[in-house]
Design a protein around this motif. Structure first.
Motif, short mmCIF file in Angstrom:
data_model
loop_
_atom_site.label_atom_id
_atom_site.label_comp_id
_atom_site.label_asym_id
_atom_site.label_seq_id
_atom_site.Cartn_x
_atom_site.Cartn_y
_atom_site.Cartn_z
N LEU A 243 0.81 -1.22 0.00
CA LEU A 243 0.00 0.00 0.00
C LEU A 243 0.84 1.26 0.00
N GLY A 244 2.14 1.12 0.07
CA GLY A 244 3.02 2.28 0.09
C GLY A 244 3.00 3.03 1.41
N ILE A 245 2.68 2.35 2.48
CA ILE A 245 2.64 2.96 3.81
C ILE A 245 3.98 2.72 4.49
N HIS A 246 4.63 3.80 4.90
CA HIS A 246 5.94 3.68 5.53
C HIS A 246 5.91 4.29 6.94
N TRP A 247 5.95 3.46 7.93
CA TRP A 247 6.12 3.85 9.32
C TRP A 247 5.12 4.90 9.79
N LEU A 248 3.87 4.56 9.78
CA LEU A 248 2.85 5.41 10.37
C LEU A 248 2.59 4.96 11.80
N ILE A 249 2.27 5.92 12.65
CA ILE A 249 1.91 5.57 14.02
C ILE A 249 0.50 4.98 13.98
N GLY A 250 0.37 3.78 14.53
CA GLY A 250 -0.91 3.09 14.52
C GLY A 250 -1.87 3.60 15.57
N GLN A 251 -3.09 3.15 15.49
CA GLN A 251 -4.13 3.51 16.45
C GLN A 251 -4.20 2.51 17.60
N HIS A 252 -3.27 1.56 17.62
CA HIS A 252 -3.28 0.51 18.64
C HIS A 252 -2.16 0.76 19.66
N GLU A 253 -2.31 0.12 20.80
CA GLU A 253 -1.32 0.25 21.86
C GLU A 253 -0.10 -0.60 21.54
#
Length: 115
Positions: A61-71
């Motif tokens: 998906l071309g997503i590089h190191w995003l902060i997730g919504q999970h703990e």
């Protein structure tokens, strides 16, 4: 168990990924393959997956190191320390049975095998 594996590997308590694998083998709830074994691949997958540090990434998906919504299970610093250890050179533990008492071990083994 995941947090303990990350922290143990990052701190050096587990000297190698093989020791992390042996740690997982002691846990009955850890998923085993059809033969009832744990291979090295799931260990590598766990230690390299940023989802445990609260981040997501996807090459598809071309997503590089995003902060997730999970703990996060482990801190990002611990995750980075694991990656540094994995990228470093492997160090085999020093053999305890070397020295003058074991100098002729190879010759003895050859004689016993009839070589």
């Amino acid at each position: 168990m995941i947090r303990e594996a990350f922290e143990g590997y990052a701190s050096g308590r587990f000297g190698s990924q093989a020791e992390v694998k042996r740690f997982f083998e002691t846990i009955p709830d850890f998923p085993h393959n059809a033969n009832g074994e744990i291979t090295q691949q799931p260990v590598t997958d766990i230690l390299t997956n940023p989802i445990y540090a609260g981040h997501i990434r996807s090459k598809a998906l071309g997503i590089h190191w995003l902060i997730g919504q999970h703990e996060a299970l482990v801190s990002f610093a611990t995750f980075n320390r694991v990656q540094e250890r994995r990228a470093g050179t492997a160090h085999a533990p020093k053999r305890a049975n070397i020295g003058a008492h074991f100098a002729l071990r190879a010759a003895r083994d050859c004689l016993l095998r009839g070589l």
